[in-house]
Design an enzyme around this catalytic site. Sequence first.
Site, PDB file in Angstrom:
ATOM      1  N   GLY A   1       6.891   5.762   1.621  1.00  0.00           N
ATOM      2  CA  GLY A   1       7.828   5.528   1.016  1.00  0.00           C
ATOM      3  C   GLY A   1       7.791   6.722  -0.213  1.00  0.00           C
ATOM      4  N   LEU A   2       7.419   7.910  -0.377  1.00  0.00           N
ATOM      5  CA  LEU A   2       6.814   8.811  -1.375  1.00  0.00           C
ATOM      6  C   LEU A   2       8.231   9.035  -2.042  1.00  0.00           C
ATOM      7  CD1 LEU A   2       4.070  11.094  -0.053  1.00  0.00           C
ATOM      8  CD2 LEU A   2       3.959   8.260  -1.405  1.00  0.00           C
TER       9      LEU A   2
ATOM     10  N   ARG B   1      11.255   9.444  -5.141  1.00  0.00           N
ATOM     11  CA  ARG B   1      10.900   9.430  -6.408  1.00  0.00           C
ATOM     12  C   ARG B   1      10.282   8.128  -6.985  1.00  0.00           C
ATOM     13  NH1 ARG B   1      14.906  12.252 -11.048  1.00  0.00           N
ATOM     14  NH2 ARG B   1      14.547  12.416 -12.859  1.00  0.00           N
ATOM     15  N   MET B   2      10.787   7.254  -7.368  1.00  0.00           N
ATOM     16  CA  MET B   2      10.373   6.415  -7.201  1.00  0.00           C
ATOM     17  C   MET B   2       9.044   5.966  -6.547  1.00  0.00           C
ATOM     18  SD  MET B   2      12.516   2.339  -8.046  1.00  0.00           S
ATOM     19  CE  MET B   2      11.142   1.582  -8.463  1.00  0.00           C
TER      20      MET B   2
ATOM     21  N   ASP C   1       4.757   9.916   4.360  1.00  0.00           N
ATOM     22  CA  ASP C   1       5.910   9.416   4.317  1.00  0.00           C
ATOM     23  C   ASP C   1       6.459  10.477   5.437  1.00  0.00           C
ATOM     24  OD1 ASP C   1       8.604   9.439   1.373  1.00  0.00           O
ATOM     25  OD2 ASP C   1       8.340  10.804   3.023  1.00  0.00           O
TER      26      ASP C   1
ATOM     27  N   SER D   1      12.212  -3.027 -10.758  1.00  0.00           N
ATOM     28  CA  SER D   1      12.962  -2.426 -11.946  1.00  0.00           C
ATOM     29  C   SER D   1      12.375  -1.719 -12.684  1.00  0.00           C
ATOM     30  CB  SER D   1      13.734  -3.355 -12.836  1.00  0.00           C
ATOM     31  OG  SER D   1      14.430  -2.761 -13.415  1.00  0.00           O
TER      32      SER D   1
ATOM     33  N   LYS E   1      15.886 -10.221  -8.209  1.00  0.00           N
ATOM     34  CA  LYS E   1      15.940  -8.838  -8.604  1.00  0.00           C
ATOM     35  C   LYS E   1      17.481  -8.418  -8.398  1.00  0.00           C
ATOM     36  CE  LYS E   1      15.219  -4.784  -9.561  1.00  0.00           C
ATOM     37  NZ  LYS E   1      16.232  -3.220  -8.438  1.00  0.00           N
TER      38      LYS E   1
ATOM     39  N   ASN F   1      20.419  -7.247 -10.770  1.00  0.00           N
ATOM     40  CA  ASN F   1      20.797  -5.544 -10.796  1.00  0.00           C
ATOM     41  C   ASN F   1      22.394  -6.844 -11.323  1.00  0.00           C
ATOM     42  OD1 ASN F   1      18.796  -5.151 -10.500  1.00  0.00           O
ATOM     43  ND2 ASN F   1      19.117  -3.261  -8.644  1.00  0.00           N
TER      44      ASN F   1
ATOM     45  N   GLU G   1      22.480  -6.604 -15.114  1.00  0.00           N
ATOM     46  CA  GLU G   1      23.354  -4.987 -14.932  1.00  0.00           C
ATOM     47  C   GLU G   1      24.509  -4.082 -15.222  1.00  0.00           C
ATOM     48  OE1 GLU G   1      21.275  -1.521 -12.663  1.00  0.00           O
ATOM     49  OE2 GLU G   1      19.514  -2.044 -13.536  1.00  0.00           O
TER      50      GLU G   1
END
Length: 304
Positions: free
Chosen positions: A7-8, A10-11, A30, A121, A173, A177, A180
Amino acid sequence: MEMGMVGLGRMGGNMARRLLAGGHRLVVYDPVKQARDAIVQAGAVAADSLSRLARKLAPPRSVWLMVPSGAPTENTIAGLAAVLGPGDTIIDGGNSYYRDSMRRGASLAQKSISFLDVGTSGGIWGLKEGYCMMVGGDIAVFDRHEPVFKTLAPSPSSGYGYVGPGGAGHFVKMVHNAIEYGMMEAYAEGFELMQAKKEFCLDLQHVADIWRDASVIRSWLLDLTAAALKADPSLDRVQSYVDDSGEGRWTVAESIDLAVPLPSIALALQMRFRSRQSQPFAGRLLAVMRRQFGGHAVKKEGGF
């Protein structure tokens, strides 16, 4: 340490770059070739399938997942379980539902494959600032992978930690969130009130900047709010539409199961639902009820 990463986006891509910069060897996969090629340029070794990724790693193998929650994570873990073996480890760094992580960990344990659920995060800023990580699973497996967490964290001694058995990382997590959601809603409501007070002609970006230092409500979210208002003070180019990715819903459902009141978080979630409705049915029904008992006028499309 040698790692596999699946899994490549953005994050995930930024996490891979931070690991490579920290001296770790990465084998990456990916389904999008361009995503693989971009990380290869940063020093990774690419694989064009999960089975080839497994073959390029030396046992005991560790593979970190950064894929969307739900079916993509489920299918990827099933695919990895078929090509990994006893002593290997799968790490899910995405936003999976903690009960799914508990089930996946138990299923993998039957094959003697370890599993860590890592609530992560940091978003798009993680490459520069580091990632906050909440880790669930076997403590010995956490200890073995701590060099990876130290590299991804803001510093080797802060921003990450072991929080409990399998599922605990994603549970913490999830609550993170949901908090948040509540913080964002409170900021949004406060700034809307100031925007509505026309007689003071308040500069909202200036107010945000004032609050960023020494104020009780200073935070990174406030820093980002100030930056957004500086770029677009009136927000004329932004629609009042706010999506949710699931953690708020899971948290509110958990609060009902445990009979723990979460009024601020629950309302913040409901406000996101409301933001997606341009002409909510409930509001229209309120208008016609008022007309029925009081004869009050109802506004219609194009006027009264």
